[in-house]
Design an enzyme around this catalytic site. Structure first.
Site, short mmCIF file in Angstrom:
data_model
loop_
_atom_site.label_atom_id
_atom_site.label_comp_id
_atom_site.label_asym_id
_atom_site.label_seq_id
_atom_site.Cartn_x
_atom_site.Cartn_y
_atom_site.Cartn_z
N GLN A 131 -11.21 -44.10 -12.66
CA GLN A 131 -11.03 -42.65 -12.53
C GLN A 131 -9.76 -42.18 -13.22
O GLN A 131 -8.66 -42.63 -12.87
CB GLN A 131 -10.97 -42.32 -11.03
CG GLN A 131 -10.57 -40.87 -10.75
CD GLN A 131 -10.43 -40.59 -9.27
OE1 GLN A 131 -11.34 -40.08 -8.64
NE2 GLN A 131 -9.28 -40.92 -8.70
N GLY A 132 -9.87 -41.29 -14.18
CA GLY A 132 -8.71 -40.76 -14.88
C GLY A 132 -8.36 -39.36 -14.43
O GLY A 132 -8.86 -38.37 -14.99
N TYR A 133 -7.52 -39.26 -13.43
CA TYR A 133 -7.14 -37.95 -12.89
C TYR A 133 -5.67 -37.64 -13.16
O TYR A 133 -5.33 -36.80 -13.97
CB TYR A 133 -7.40 -37.93 -11.37
CG TYR A 133 -8.77 -37.44 -10.97
CD1 TYR A 133 -9.87 -37.61 -11.81
CD2 TYR A 133 -8.98 -36.83 -9.74
CE1 TYR A 133 -11.12 -37.18 -11.42
CE2 TYR A 133 -10.24 -36.39 -9.35
CZ TYR A 133 -11.31 -36.57 -10.20
OH TYR A 133 -12.53 -36.13 -9.81
N SER A 134 -4.79 -38.36 -12.43
CA SER A 134 -3.36 -38.04 -12.51
C SER A 134 -2.79 -38.27 -13.90
O SER A 134 -3.30 -39.09 -14.67
CB SER A 134 -2.57 -38.93 -11.54
OG SER A 134 -2.99 -38.69 -10.23
N SER A 166 -6.75 -46.64 -11.26
CA SER A 166 -6.99 -47.89 -10.54
C SER A 166 -7.82 -48.83 -11.39
O SER A 166 -8.89 -48.44 -11.87
CB SER A 166 -7.73 -47.63 -9.23
OG SER A 166 -7.01 -46.75 -8.45
N GLU A 248 -12.90 -38.64 -1.70
CA GLU A 248 -11.94 -39.73 -1.74
C GLU A 248 -11.10 -39.75 -0.46
O GLU A 248 -10.87 -40.79 0.12
CB GLU A 248 -11.04 -39.57 -2.97
CG GLU A 248 -10.09 -40.75 -3.17
CD GLU A 248 -9.16 -40.54 -4.37
OE1 GLU A 248 -9.32 -39.54 -5.09
OE2 GLU A 248 -8.28 -41.39 -4.57
N GLU A 379 2.43 -34.01 2.12
CA GLU A 379 2.93 -32.63 1.96
C GLU A 379 1.82 -31.70 1.47
O GLU A 379 1.69 -30.57 1.96
CB GLU A 379 4.12 -32.61 0.98
CG GLU A 379 5.39 -33.24 1.54
CD GLU A 379 5.31 -34.77 1.70
OE1 GLU A 379 4.48 -35.41 1.01
OE2 GLU A 379 6.05 -35.31 2.53
#
Lengths: 396, 379
Positions: A131-134, A166, A248, A379
């Site tokens: 998964q390529g998110y951040s 990951s 998730e 947060e």
């Protein structure tokens, strides 16, 4: 006999025949998890066999439709399958972000062609997705992502960097959030599938405080993907991303953080490491801390049950908003308490002097620090509760 | 109820909420306090509650009650807590009727339960002897003589003790302080000769009394349950009381949270609604979280009572400790977030804090119940 009972008999017979003996023993460590994919190596040939058999049945994805390689089972049948697998202590045939994340997205947003192309290899464990998110500049503020995708002829050309991907170094392909419009924030994001077996994609593992490297940096330098690999509508990726994140968060919390495998009970460890006085944990202060933790665990377990009962009754469950927050903080506290209970035994780094359990606790405590960061920080979760549930406004 | 209210329970909860909002809002409690009302609650309100069936909500139909169960009682207590309504629901129903239902003879039940259900009899149980709840430490003595027993000693923090028509007294008939065995329950008239009652002025302005027994004589009929077996009977009663009080605290704490949230949405400072400040938003979200967890526990525990689960004692201690701490935290934060106005007597939030502190200690503090939970679960 009801249809479900007949089904149970069939499952039982099939498993007796097809689940290899070594796949009915507990997993020793992370190495035993089968992730599939083109680069997979199978130390134990029975793991391969078990995956192939389950994949052919479609039972790695029991409820997905048969036409896409799934098992085509009803929820009730899938539950029976789960119970029967549990009864013989069967190992999961396949662990896969394709099954858990990409699959559900494709089923909801994919075209018929996309489903036919991508779902069956996921079910059979022939491809490993990541998964390529951040991105380095887009963590909690995920929608600030900068990785650009530009259409050139038949292909999108992608440039940018992803982080916290990951197992990217072991994956075959990546599902990615990319910027397709720079004039707007949330509305300029699209969801793309990219094959990683190309010169434009490189990965570099990140070493964590626990000593492990489950995450990578992923660099995209003129990487290419055919335009048909756009999922959902152009610039409609944020909606998909949110849905996936929600998925998730529930997955992370319901699966339980933890040291992996069945975690030993806190009170038993406390008795073992602190000694007992007339059968009670000898250290009164730590005994109280153990009780506090056990009480919170029980409250959390009952809240999970309440949430699912409310959802089943068709109510909107406000409790669902607190789950990720509580689970993350609770597990971090648990690991810190465990270290206090085990003392220096749980602060060794390596070597024979330390017990296996002690060393595992050290690493698990360090690993747990990520619980309140991954999948939405504590947060951000509190912001969500304050704004969406309690109706508090943004600062002007 | 389980973990979701059914239709009937939803109706009960809604009608209780409307009832207390209408007949016993916080202003009514404030008036009782300001007028230094000696009874400490409104008898008229109690009659109205009895008419709703709530005085007999857990009493079997055979004795004139509704036999609706503890989940129903927990809902009424939660709504009572929401407006700080003062009533003898805890003393008379949870403790008094609870003890009779647990250990009373047929004659005692037939004589007293119907009167409780119709709201004409006030009952309470006298347990505490010190500043900390600990029934096993009972030293108060009942000596047997030819006609029955003679009771001498002091009982303190007896809920509604100064107005109760009858008082059930936990007394030692054998053994030593600290023994679970050797304790016996006695039914004593509120007007018994030799009994002096003094209302204690508590910070929550609710009813607690000091009872002084000087050679109070009771006959053998006054014994409830087995001689020497009082503790075991009372323990089940106290489990129910702890769960009931947790439900009341949940209602009060929810009310404090709601009034605080409202204030965050209307108070402006620095040209901003204070509720837009992230430090307050996160603390509000945290209070919400604690309340959601508390709600799950109260529902679980109340359901366990009706299902006679073997986990009742454990859940009672869990509920009393966990909800008590939640209530403590929410009332503290409630005052802090209200700022100066929260420190004034005029504002309601202070009344809730006062009530919370007393409720937190009644039937055992959070620390007491954590220790008990640990013992019950063999930690």
């Amino acid at each position: 006999m009801s249809n479900l009972d007949i089904f149970r008999e069939e499952v039982r017979a099939w498993l007796a025949e097809n689940c290899p003996p070594s796949m009915r023993t507990p997993m020793g460590n992370d190495e035993d998890v089968v992730w599939g994919g083109r680069k997979a190596k199978y130390e134990n040939p029975e793991a391969r066999l078990w995956l192939d058999r389950m994949g052919a049945k479609g039972w790695t994805a029991p409820t997905w439709p048969k036409e896409y390689g799934g098992g085509g089972l009803t929820k009730e049948e899938a539950a029976v399958l789960g119970q029967e697998l549990g009864r013989i202590d069967a190992r999961p045939a396949l662990a896969s972000f394709g099954l858990w994340m990409l699959g559900p997205v494709l089923l909801e947003y994919g075209t018929e062609e996309q489903k036919k192309e991508h779902l069956p290899p996921i079910v059979r464990g022939e491809i490993r997705w990541c998964q390529g998110y951040s991105e380095p500049g887009a963590g909690s503020d995920l929608a600030g992502l900068q990785t650009r995708a530009v259409l050139e002829g038949e292909d999108y050309v992608i440039n940018g960097q992803k982080v916290w991907t990951s197992y990217a170094d072991k994956a075959d392909a990546i599902f990615c959030l990319v910027r397709t419009d720079t004039s707007t924030k949330h509305e300029g994001i699209s969801f793309l599938l990219i094959d990683m077996d190309q010169p434009g994609v490189t990965t570099k593992p990140i070493k964590l405080i626990s000593g492990n490297s489950p995450f990578c940096e992923t660099f995209l330098d003129d990487a290419r993907t055919p335009a048909r690999n756009l999922i959902g509508r152009l610039n409609g990726g944020w909606e998909i991303a949110k849905k996936l994140l929600q998925h998730e968060r529930t997955n992370i919390s319901a699966g339980g953080f933890g040291a992996g495998g069945r975690a030993a009970a806190l009170e038993e460890l406390a008795k073992e490491y602190l000694g007992t006085d007339r059968g009670e944990i000898a250290d009164a202060v730590k005994r109280d801390q153990v009780v506090r933790h056990k009480m919170l665990e029980r409250a959390f377990a009952q809240t999970l049950k309440r949430m699912s009962a409310e959802t089943k009754a068709g109510e909107v469950s406000p409790a669902s908003s607190i789950i990720k927050y509580v689970a993350a903080e609770m597990n971090k506290d648990r690991m810190e308490l465990l270290v206090e209970i085990m003392g220096l035994q749980a602060l060794g780094w390596s070597g024979d002097y330390f017990s296996k359990q002690g060393l595992a606790t050290t690493r698990a405590m360090l690993r747990s620090k990520a619980n309140s960061i991954e999948g939405g920080t504590t947060e951000v979760n509190l912001n969500v509760i304050a704004k969406r549930v309690l109706g508090l406004r943004d600062h002007q | 109820m389980g973990l979701v209210l059914d239709e009937e329970q939803t109706i009960l909860k809604d009608s209780a909420k409307a009832f207390f909002a209408d007949q016993a809002p916080v202003t009514a409690f404030r008036k009782l306090r300001d007028e230094k009302d000696e009874t400490g609650f409104s008898r008229e309100l109690w009659r109205a509650m009895a008419e709703m069936g709530w005085a007999g909500i857990v009493i079997p139909e055979a004795y004139g009650g509704l036999e609706y169960g503890f989940q129903g009682l927990a809902l009424v207590l939660e709504e009572q807590g929401r407006t700080l309504a003062a009533s003898p629901l805890v003393s008379t129903v949870l403790l008094g009727a609870g003890t009779l239902m647990e250990a009373g003879s047929e004659a005692q039940k037939s004589a007293l339960l119907p009167k409780i259900a119709e709201g004409s009899l006030l009952l309470t149980v006298a347990i505490d002897e010190g500043h900390h709840f600990n029934p096993a430490q009972t030293a108060f003595e009942a000596k047997s003589d030819s006609d029955g027993f003679i009771l001498t000693g002091e009982k303190t923090f007896v809920l509604d003790g100064h107005v109760a028509d009858k008082i059930i007294v936990l007394a030692r008939t054998s053994g030593n302080k600290g023994d679970r065995e050797g304790l016996t329950l006695f039914l004593v008239e509120g007007t018994a000769e030799g009994l002096t009652r003094e209302r204690l002025k508590m910070l929550d302005s609710r009813n607690a009394a000091l009872l002084m027994f000087d050679q109070v004589k009771v006959t053998g009929d006054a014994v409830i349950g087995a001689i020497g077996g009082g503790y075991d009977a009372l323990e089940s009663v106290l489990d129910r009381a702890a769960i009931g009080l947790a439900a009341e605290m949940l209602g009060s704490a929810s009310a404090v949270f709601e009034m605080t949230l409202d204030y965050l949405k209307e108070r402006r400072q620095f040209g901003q609604l204070i509720g837009s400040f992230q430090s307050l938003q996160h603390r509000a979200a945290d209070m919400f979280t604690q309340l959601e967890l508390s709600k799950s526990i109260v529902m679980t525990a109340a359901t366990a009572l009706d299902e006679s689960s073997n986990e009742i004692s454990s859940l009672a201690s869990l509920a009393k400790a966990f909800v008590g701490e939640t209530s403590n935290k929410v009332t503290r934060e409630g005052i802090q977030m209200h700022g100066g106005i929260g420190m004034t007597d005029e504002h309601d939030v202070g009344l809730y804090l006062k009530r919370s502190r007393v409720a937190e200690h009644t039937f055992g503090s959070a620390a007491y119940h954590r220790d008990r939970y640990a013992r019950l679960n063999d930690y």
